[in-house]
Scaffold this motif. Structure first.
Motif, PDB file in Angstrom:
ATOM      1  N   GLY A   1       0.820  -1.201   0.000  1.00 35.94           N
ATOM      2  CA  GLY A   1       0.000   0.000   0.000  1.00 35.94           C
ATOM      3  C   GLY A   1       0.855   1.252   0.000  1.00 35.94           C
ATOM      4  N   CYS A   2       0.246   2.345  -0.439  1.00 41.38           N
ATOM      5  CA  CYS A   2       0.943   3.635  -0.455  1.00 41.38           C
ATOM      6  C   CYS A   2      -0.086   4.709  -0.171  1.00 41.38           C
ATOM      7  N   THR A   3       0.129   5.477   0.870  1.00 38.09           N
ATOM      8  CA  THR A   3      -0.801   6.524   1.245  1.00 38.09           C
ATOM      9  C   THR A   3      -0.255   7.889   0.847  1.00 38.09           C
ATOM     10  N   GLU A   4      -1.140   8.873   0.833  1.00 40.15           N
ATOM     11  CA  GLU A   4      -0.720  10.248   0.565  1.00 40.15           C
ATOM     12  C   GLU A   4       0.315  10.690   1.601  1.00 40.15           C
ATOM     13  N   GLU A   5       0.069  10.335   2.858  1.00 42.16           N
ATOM     14  CA  GLU A   5       1.007  10.717   3.927  1.00 42.16           C
ATOM     15  C   GLU A   5       2.390  10.128   3.671  1.00 42.16           C
ATOM     16  N   ARG A   6       2.438   8.861   3.260  1.00 46.81           N
ATOM     17  CA  ARG A   6       3.719   8.208   2.971  1.00 46.81           C
ATOM     18  C   ARG A   6       4.418   8.902   1.811  1.00 46.81           C
ATOM     19  N   PHE A   7       3.669   9.190   0.757  1.00 53.09           N
ATOM     20  CA  PHE A   7       4.263   9.853  -0.395  1.00 53.09           C
ATOM     21  C   PHE A   7       4.846  11.213  -0.016  1.00 53.09           C
ATOM     22  N   LEU A   8       4.096  12.023   0.723  1.00 55.98           N
ATOM     23  CA  LEU A   8       4.554  13.358   1.081  1.00 55.98           C
ATOM     24  C   LEU A   8       5.808  13.304   1.949  1.00 55.98           C
ATOM     25  N   ARG A   9       5.947  12.290   2.779  1.00 51.06           N
ATOM     26  CA  ARG A   9       7.194  12.114   3.543  1.00 51.06           C
ATOM     27  C   ARG A   9       8.351  11.817   2.597  1.00 51.06           C
ATOM     28  N   ASP A  10       8.080  10.991   1.592  1.00 52.32           N
ATOM     29  CA  ASP A  10       9.135  10.600   0.656  1.00 52.32           C
ATOM     30  C   ASP A  10       9.677  11.781  -0.147  1.00 52.32           C
ATOM     31  N   VAL A  11       8.821  12.768  -0.427  1.00 52.01           N
ATOM     32  CA  VAL A  11       9.239  13.876  -1.302  1.00 52.01           C
ATOM     33  C   VAL A  11       9.394  15.195  -0.544  1.00 52.01           C
ATOM     34  N   ALA A  12       9.436  15.124   0.771  1.00 53.37           N
ATOM     35  CA  ALA A  12       9.450  16.344   1.587  1.00 53.37           C
ATOM     36  C   ALA A  12      10.613  17.271   1.252  1.00 53.37           C
ATOM     37  N   GLU A  13      11.743  16.721   0.809  1.00 49.79           N
ATOM     38  CA  GLU A  13      12.925  17.548   0.516  1.00 49.79           C
ATOM     39  C   GLU A  13      13.227  17.609  -0.978  1.00 49.79           C
ATOM     40  N   HIS A  14      12.280  17.205  -1.803  1.00 46.82           N
ATOM     41  CA  HIS A  14      12.521  17.219  -3.247  1.00 46.82           C
ATOM     42  C   HIS A  14      12.531  18.643  -3.800  1.00 46.82           C
ATOM     43  N   ALA A  15      13.379  18.856  -4.783  1.00 44.31           N
ATOM     44  CA  ALA A  15      13.421  20.113  -5.523  1.00 44.31           C
ATOM     45  C   ALA A  15      13.121  19.812  -6.991  1.00 44.31           C
ATOM     46  N   MET A  16      12.641  20.810  -7.699  1.00 47.90           N
ATOM     47  CA  MET A  16      12.292  20.650  -9.106  1.00 47.90           C
ATOM     48  C   MET A  16      13.360  21.279  -9.991  1.00 47.90           C
ATOM     49  N   VAL A  17      13.732  20.567 -11.051  1.00 47.89           N
ATOM     50  CA  VAL A  17      14.685  21.078 -12.033  1.00 47.89           C
ATOM     51  C   VAL A  17      14.057  20.924 -13.413  1.00 47.89           C
ATOM     52  N   VAL A  18      13.975  22.019 -14.148  1.00 52.55           N
ATOM     53  CA  VAL A  18      13.461  21.979 -15.517  1.00 52.55           C
ATOM     54  C   VAL A  18      14.632  21.694 -16.451  1.00 52.55           C
ATOM     55  N   ILE A  19      14.661  20.518 -17.037  1.00 58.69           N
ATOM     56  CA  ILE A  19      15.733  20.125 -17.947  1.00 58.69           C
ATOM     57  C   ILE A  19      15.428  20.578 -19.376  1.00 58.69           C
ATOM     58  N   ARG A  20      14.158  20.493 -19.738  1.00 57.85           N
ATOM     59  CA  ARG A  20      13.757  20.944 -21.073  1.00 57.85           C
ATOM     60  C   ARG A  20      12.331  21.439 -21.009  1.00 57.85           C
ATOM     61  N   GLU A  21      12.049  22.500 -21.762  1.00 53.92           N
ATOM     62  CA  GLU A  21      10.677  23.017 -21.835  1.00 53.92           C
ATOM     63  C   GLU A  21      10.492  23.709 -23.183  1.00 53.92           C
ATOM     64  N   ASP A  22       9.671  23.099 -24.033  1.00 51.76           N
ATOM     65  CA  ASP A  22       9.401  23.644 -25.357  1.00 51.76           C
ATOM     66  C   ASP A  22       7.940  23.343 -25.688  1.00 51.76           C
ATOM     67  N   GLY A  23       7.047  24.234 -25.262  1.00 47.27           N
ATOM     68  CA  GLY A  23       5.622  23.990 -25.435  1.00 47.27           C
ATOM     69  C   GLY A  23       5.186  22.803 -24.598  1.00 47.27           C
ATOM     70  N   VAL A  24       4.553  21.795 -25.253  1.00 47.38           N
ATOM     71  CA  VAL A  24       4.117  20.610 -24.510  1.00 47.38           C
ATOM     72  C   VAL A  24       5.230  19.561 -24.417  1.00 47.38           C
ATOM     73  N   SER A  25       6.401  19.872 -24.932  1.00 44.67           N
ATOM     74  CA  SER A  25       7.553  18.975 -24.799  1.00 44.67           C
ATOM     75  C   SER A  25       8.366  19.426 -23.586  1.00 44.67           C
ATOM     76  N   ARG A  26       8.372  18.605 -22.561  1.00 43.49           N
ATOM     77  CA  ARG A  26       9.010  18.986 -21.297  1.00 43.49           C
ATOM     78  C   ARG A  26       9.813  17.814 -20.737  1.00 43.49           C
ATOM     79  N   HIS A  27      10.799  18.151 -19.930  1.00 39.87           N
ATOM     80  CA  HIS A  27      11.501  17.167 -19.116  1.00 39.87           C
ATOM     81  C   HIS A  27      11.741  17.830 -17.764  1.00 39.87           C
ATOM     82  N   ILE A  28      10.993  17.388 -16.766  1.00 45.22           N
ATOM     83  CA  ILE A  28      11.056  17.985 -15.421  1.00 45.22           C
ATOM     84  C   ILE A  28      11.522  16.910 -14.452  1.00 45.22           C
ATOM     85  N   ARG A  29      12.511  17.228 -13.631  1.00 46.97           N
ATOM     86  CA  ARG A  29      13.041  16.263 -12.661  1.00 46.97           C
ATOM     87  C   ARG A  29      12.740  16.722 -11.244  1.00 46.97           C
TER      88      ARG A  29
END
Length: 229
Positions: A4-32
Motif C-alpha cells: 500500500g501507499c498513502t498520501e502521507e507516505r508519499f509526502l514524507r518521501d518527497v518532503a525535501e525534493h526540488a524541481m529542475v526543468v531540464i527541457r521546456e518547449d511547449g508541450v515537450s518537457r523534461h522535469i526532474r
C-alpha cells in the motif's frame, strides 16, 4: 515498499525534493524532482505531444490521452481525489512491476461475500423456525469448510483460485437443508477480480499530481506582476 501507499507516505518521501526543468518547449518537457545530492525517490516527468512518461525509482509508466498530458492530469485529479482506475486506462506501457497485483485480502473478501450472498438468498422467513435452524447449521458447516479448504490455502494467486474453483461442498447439514443431491461450488470464480493497484503505481499517481502542481506553482511564482492569476 510496504503493502500500500498513502498520501502521507508519499509526502514524507518527497518532503525535501526540488524541481529542475531540464527541457521546456511547449508541450515537450523534461522535469526532474529529486532531493538534492541523492537519487533516492527521484522521478522525471517527460511529455511530448499526446504522451507523458513518468520514470524514476518507482518504475516507468507511459500515458496517452490528450495533446498536453499535464493538462489532462491537472484537470482530473489532486492528491486527495485521484481516480486510479481512470488514470490506469490511459497507460500505454508499464514496466515489469505492472499496475495491479493479486490481493489475498481481496480474495478473502470476495469469497466471504460470495457465501454471504447465497446465505442471504436462501434464508427462510422468520416464521419458519425449523427451517431457520437448518439454514443456520448448513451455512455454519459451509463456512467452516470454506475456511479450512479455501481461505487457509496458500496466498499465491494461482493456488488461491485453484482452491476456490476446485471446492465442492455437500455436507450433511447442507443436504439436509437443500436436498440430498445439493452441493455448493464457487462456479466460474476465476472471473472475479481480486486485484489491487501496486504500491509503485499508487506512488506514481501521487507523483504526477504533486509534480504538476509544483510545476504550476513555479510558473505562478515567476509570472510578471499582475499576470499571475
Amino acid at each position: 515498499m510496504s503493502a500500500g501507499c498513502t498520501e502521507e507516505r508519499f509526502l514524507r518521501d518527497v518532503a525535501e525534493h526540488a524541481m529542475v526543468v531540464i527541457r521546456e518547449d511547449g508541450v515537450s518537457r523534461h522535469i526532474r524532482f529529486a532531493k538534492p545530492g541523492t537519487s533516492c525517490m527521484h522521478f522525471d516527468l517527460i511529455t511530448w505531444p499526446g504522451y507523458l512518461c513518468y520514470t524514476g525509482d518507482m518504475g516507468t509508466y507511459v500515458f496517452q490521452r490528450t495533446q498536453d498530458m499535464f493538462g489532462f492530469f491537472r484537470k482530473s485529479g489532486h492528491l486527495d481525489s485521484i481516480d486510479h482506475r481512470y488514470w490506469a486506462e490511459k497507460i500505454e506501457a508499464a514496466d515489469g512491476t505492472g499496475v495491479k497485483r493479486h490481493s489475498h485480502d481481496e480474495f478473502v473478501r470476495q469469497i466471504n461475500d460470495w457465501v454471504d450472498q447465497q446465505a442471504e438468498g436462501d434464508k427462510p422467513d422468520d416464521d419458519e423456525p425449523e427451517q431457520l435452524a437448518l439454514w443456520a447449521e448448513a451455512y455454519a458447516e459451509l463456512r467452516a469448510e470454506v475456511q479450512s479448504e479455501v481461505l487457509s490455502a496458500d496466498s499465491n494467486e494461482v493456488r488461491c483460485f485453484d482452491a476456490a474453483n476446485d471446492f465442492t461442498h455437500a455436507g450433511e447439514a447442507w443436504q439436509a437443508f437443500h436436498g440430498s443431491d445439493a452441493k455448493f461450488e464457487f462456479t466460474d470464480f476465476w472471473e472475479v477480480d481480486t486485484t489491487e493497484y501496486t504500491p509503485r503505481f499508487l506512488w506514481c499517481c501521487y507523483a504526477l499530481a504533486w509534480g504538476i502542481e509544483k510545476y504550476d506553482q513555479s510558473k505562478v511564482a515567476i509570472a510578471p506582476e499582475g499576470l499571475a492569476a
